[in-house]
Design a protein around this motif. Structure first.
Motif, mmCIF file in Angstrom:
data_model
loop_
_atom_site.group_PDB
_atom_site.id
_atom_site.type_symbol
_atom_site.label_atom_id
_atom_site.label_comp_id
_atom_site.label_asym_id
_atom_site.label_seq_id
_atom_site.Cartn_x
_atom_site.Cartn_y
_atom_site.Cartn_z
ATOM 1 N N ARG A 1 1.630 14.866 -5.916
ATOM 2 C CA ARG A 1 1.317 13.696 -6.921
ATOM 3 C C ARG A 1 1.507 14.214 -8.476
ATOM 4 N N ARG A 2 1.564 13.130 -9.121
ATOM 5 C CA ARG A 2 1.662 13.332 -10.583
ATOM 6 C C ARG A 2 3.184 13.885 -10.990
ATOM 7 N N GLN A 3 4.091 13.604 -10.098
ATOM 8 C CA GLN A 3 5.574 14.104 -10.070
ATOM 9 C C GLN A 3 6.393 12.847 -10.300
ATOM 10 N N GLY A 4 5.809 11.654 -10.249
ATOM 11 C CA GLY A 4 6.608 10.453 -10.306
ATOM 12 C C GLY A 4 6.995 10.026 -9.016
ATOM 13 N N VAL A 5 6.520 10.184 -7.989
ATOM 14 C CA VAL A 5 6.733 9.767 -6.496
ATOM 15 C C VAL A 5 6.398 8.503 -6.565
ATOM 16 N N GLY A 6 4.960 8.424 -6.844
ATOM 17 C CA GLY A 6 4.471 6.871 -6.769
ATOM 18 C C GLY A 6 5.395 5.730 -7.308
ATOM 19 N N ARG A 7 5.759 6.252 -8.748
ATOM 20 C CA ARG A 7 6.544 5.455 -9.703
ATOM 21 C C ARG A 7 7.793 5.189 -9.106
ATOM 22 N N ALA A 8 8.338 5.907 -8.212
ATOM 23 C CA ALA A 8 9.513 5.926 -7.655
ATOM 24 C C ALA A 8 9.559 4.743 -6.690
ATOM 25 N N GLU B 1 -9.921 7.595 -6.481
ATOM 26 C CA GLU B 1 -9.737 7.708 -7.891
ATOM 27 C C GLU B 1 -8.341 7.508 -8.300
ATOM 28 N N SER B 2 -7.289 8.265 -7.532
ATOM 29 C CA SER B 2 -6.075 8.459 -7.838
ATOM 30 C C SER B 2 -5.288 6.885 -7.767
ATOM 31 N N GLY B 3 -5.795 6.163 -6.873
ATOM 32 C CA GLY B 3 -5.150 5.048 -6.616
ATOM 33 C C GLY B 3 -5.758 3.860 -7.750
ATOM 34 N N GLY C 1 0.977 -1.031 0.119
ATOM 35 C CA GLY C 1 0.100 -0.012 0.010
ATOM 36 C C GLY C 1 0.887 1.229 0.099
ATOM 37 N N ALA C 2 0.464 2.389 -0.870
ATOM 38 C CA ALA C 2 1.182 3.393 -0.785
ATOM 39 C C ALA C 2 0.316 4.672 -1.158
ATOM 40 N N ALA C 3 1.031 5.763 -0.416
ATOM 41 C CA ALA C 3 0.270 6.808 -0.538
ATOM 42 C C ALA C 3 1.110 8.147 -1.007
ATOM 43 N N VAL C 4 0.808 9.089 -1.542
ATOM 44 C CA VAL C 4 1.749 10.146 -2.012
ATOM 45 C C VAL C 4 0.915 11.631 -1.340
ATOM 46 N N LEU C 5 1.499 12.518 -0.547
ATOM 47 C CA LEU C 5 0.831 13.638 -0.396
ATOM 48 C C LEU C 5 0.140 14.486 -1.486
HETATM 49 C C1 LIG Z 1 -1.707 6.329 -6.141
HETATM 50 C C2 LIG Z 1 -0.611 7.484 -5.694
HETATM 51 C C3 LIG Z 1 0.329 6.685 -4.926
HETATM 52 C C4 LIG Z 1 0.122 7.618 -7.223
HETATM 53 O O1 LIG Z 1 1.358 8.440 -6.481
HETATM 54 P P1 LIG Z 1 1.838 9.620 -7.914
HETATM 55 O O2 LIG Z 1 3.154 10.054 -7.183
HETATM 56 O O3 LIG Z 1 0.870 10.427 -8.146
HETATM 57 O O4 LIG Z 1 2.183 8.661 -9.208
HETATM 58 P P2 LIG Z 1 3.057 9.025 -10.311
HETATM 59 O O5 LIG Z 1 3.126 10.379 -10.385
HETATM 60 O O6 LIG Z 1 4.142 8.323 -10.177
HETATM 61 O O7 LIG Z 1 2.191 8.558 -11.476
HETATM 62 C C5 LIG Z 1 2.457 7.440 -12.453
HETATM 63 C C6 LIG Z 1 1.302 7.377 -13.668
HETATM 64 O O8 LIG Z 1 0.261 6.750 -12.809
HETATM 65 C C7 LIG Z 1 -1.007 7.739 -13.728
HETATM 66 N N1 LIG Z 1 -1.615 8.258 -12.665
HETATM 67 C C8 LIG Z 1 -1.379 8.447 -11.422
HETATM 68 N N2 LIG Z 1 -2.406 9.201 -10.635
HETATM 69 C C9 LIG Z 1 -3.182 9.542 -11.704
HETATM 70 C C10 LIG Z 1 -4.494 10.329 -11.513
HETATM 71 N N3 LIG Z 1 -4.933 10.962 -10.734
HETATM 72 N N4 LIG Z 1 -5.298 10.328 -12.702
HETATM 73 C C11 LIG Z 1 -4.739 9.590 -14.079
HETATM 74 N N5 LIG Z 1 -3.672 8.938 -13.877
HETATM 75 C C12 LIG Z 1 -2.995 8.756 -12.975
HETATM 76 C C13 LIG Z 1 -0.455 8.632 -14.729
HETATM 77 O O9 LIG Z 1 -0.459 7.610 -15.916
HETATM 78 C C14 LIG Z 1 1.093 8.649 -14.204
HETATM 79 O O10 LIG Z 1 2.073 9.276 -15.052
HETATM 80 P P3 LIG Z 1 1.921 10.636 -15.791
HETATM 81 O O11 LIG Z 1 1.866 11.531 -14.547
HETATM 82 O O12 LIG Z 1 3.460 10.783 -16.425
HETATM 83 O O13 LIG Z 1 0.870 10.652 -16.637
HETATM 84 C C15 LIG Z 1 -1.277 8.736 -5.275
HETATM 85 O O14 LIG Z 1 -2.260 9.093 -6.195
HETATM 86 C C16 LIG Z 1 -1.893 8.621 -3.898
HETATM 87 O O15 LIG Z 1 -1.426 8.662 -2.998
HETATM 88 N N6 LIG Z 1 -3.164 7.975 -4.152
HETATM 89 C C17 LIG Z 1 -3.947 7.741 -2.676
HETATM 90 C C18 LIG Z 1 -3.672 6.698 -2.068
HETATM 91 C C19 LIG Z 1 -4.002 5.384 -2.810
HETATM 92 O O16 LIG Z 1 -4.934 5.415 -3.705
HETATM 93 N N7 LIG Z 1 -3.118 4.317 -2.985
HETATM 94 C C20 LIG Z 1 -3.471 3.038 -3.565
HETATM 95 C C21 LIG Z 1 -2.646 2.916 -4.703
HETATM 96 S S1 LIG Z 1 -0.995 2.318 -4.245
#
Ligand SMILES: CC(C)(COP(=O)(O)OP(=O)(O)OC[C@H]1O[C@@H](n2cnc3c(N)ncnc32)[C@H](O)[C@@H]1OP(=O)(O)O)[C@@H](O)C(=O)NCCC(=O)NCCS
Length: 346
Positions: free
Chosen positions: A104-111, A135-137, A96-100
């Motif tokens: 978001r949308r800066q590649g932290v999740g992907r990292a 929705e973001s997840g 399970g992961a979350a980003v503040l």
């Molecule tokens: C899920 C989560 C961890 C992603 O973190 P993040 O740092 O925003 O993810 P990234 O920037 O690495 O996104 C990688 C790709 O995922 C897709 N993506 C991520 N969030 C998205 C969104 N809200 N809407 C559409 N596409 C999305 C995109 O394709 C994105 O690449 P791009 O920005 O170059 O288009 C974050 O949105 C979050 O904390 N959400 C709430 C917690 C959660 O739901 N966790 C469960 C899933 S692990």
């Protein structure tokens, strides 16, 4: 932009005051985002929960922090070698992961991905399993190429809305339709002498839950695991309540359990409910649930709602819950992806 952000392992038992300050700020932000109207667990209780020992699971926790602020959190777990059910569950790593919000949308999740693959390889896991109810997840997991394999939902029963005459009629019906079935109630841990029998029946019933397309192993519960649950619960003042039924031959035919704690007095957590397949269709499910609602309402008049999680395909359980007054609160899904498909995304 995020290249210099390095995941750091977290050991809750040796973490500094600075870590806890970052961690609590992070979880407050997440709480405001996801459940602003719900109570928040006090900091000291949250800390003791994170410090607790887990003898049957391997747990990993990491943070990504910058300038004194936690930007992201990752938790992973897999079954420990030798734990009950190890052979059929060892291929799954849960994460399970979350980003503040503001990061978001800066590649932290992907990292997190290289680290997750490394942990999977360390333990020979071939499947990653992740739950999402935001929705973001969902969007992130779809981007990853993970498949939603089990849909689940949180439902809540507002205690002020309960139809108590209906609850009493369910109890009366249960007694009438199964006159030779005995009902037992346990406030606090199941007695040690009963745990082997209880654990065996709980395991068997847990394996009748619909798991839809989820890749999962057999659930095996044993008395030592139950002892560990009860120790962990006692450490944070959580109390369990269990209602079971026994058939004339003495065997357990149904069970339901809940948890309450003084740190969150408004909320009762409904855990598992199961009726043995050969005892279904006699109103026992409604009977034990009704007895439980009466019991917790009497013990905890300050409780406002009961919360529970179910697979959305679990029609029999949802039908009983709906009739009792439970309403869907949030819906989510469990996603899975293979280690090799995940590695391709890096
Ligand atoms: C899920 C989560 C961890 C992603 O973190 P993040 O740092 O925003 O993810 P990234 O920037 O690495 O996104 C990688 C790709 O995922 C897709 N993506 C991520 N969030 C998205 C969104 N809200 N809407 C559409 N596409 C999305 C995109 O394709 C994105 O690449 P791009 O920005 O170059 O288009 C974050 O949105 C979050 O904390 N959400 C709430 C917690 C959660 O739901 N966790 C469960 C899933 S692990």
């Amino acid at each position: 932009m995020v290249k210099h952000l390095v995941p750091a392992p977290v050991d809750a038992n040796s973490a500094s005051a600075d870590f806890w300050r970052r961690y609590h700020a992070f979880r407050r932000d997440r709480h405001l985002e996801t459940r602003p109207d719900d109570p928040l667990l006090p900091d000291d209780v949250e800390e003791s929960k994170l410090r607790q020992a887990h003898n049957f699971e391997i747990l990993y926790r990491y943070e990504i922090a910058r300038d004194g602020e936690m930007l992201s959190w990752l938790g992973c777990n897999t079954i420990k070698p030798g734990a009950p059910g190890y052979e059929s569950n060892r291929h799954v790593l849960h994460a399970g992961a979350a980003v503040l919000r503001d990061h978001r949308r800066q590649g932290v999740g992907r990292a997190w991905l290289p680290l997750v693959v490394e942990l999977m390889d360390r333990h020979g896991c071939t499947i990653l399993s992740v739950n999402a109810d935001e929705e973001s997840g969902h969007a992130f997991l779809r981007w990853l190429g993970a498949e939603a394999r089990l849909s689940d939902a949180e439902s809540r029963l507002q205690l002020a809305d309960v139809d108590w005459s209906m609850v009493d009629s369910w109890i009366a019906d249960g007694e009438t339709r199964s006159p030779d079935t005995r009902l037992e109630q346990y406030d606090g841990p199941i007695p040690k002498a009963m745990r082997a029998e209880y654990a065996a029946q709980l395991s068997s019933l847990l394996n009748t839950i619909p798991f839809e397309q989820l890749d999962h192993g057999e659930i095996v519960i044993t008395p030592p695991q139950m002892s560990e649950w009860y120790e962990r619960m006692a450490a944070v003042q959580e109390t369990s309540h269990t209602v079971v039924t026994r058939e004339p031959d003495g065997s357990l035919s149904a069970m339901t359990d809940t948890i309450w704690s003084p740190h969150m007095p408004a909320v009762i957590h409904q855990q598992f409910t199961g009726v043995r397949p050969d005892a279904r269709g006699r109103g026992i499910g409604k009977w034990i649930k009704a007895v439980m609602v009466r019991r917790v309402h009497e013990l905890y008049p300050e409780a406002r709602w009961i919360t529970t999680y179910n697979a959305t395909s679990n029609d029999p359980m949802l039908a009983i819950n709906h009739a009792l007054g439970f309403r869907r609160h949030r819906a989510g899904a469990e996603y899975q992806i293979s280690r090799d498909d995940l590695a391709k995304k890096i």
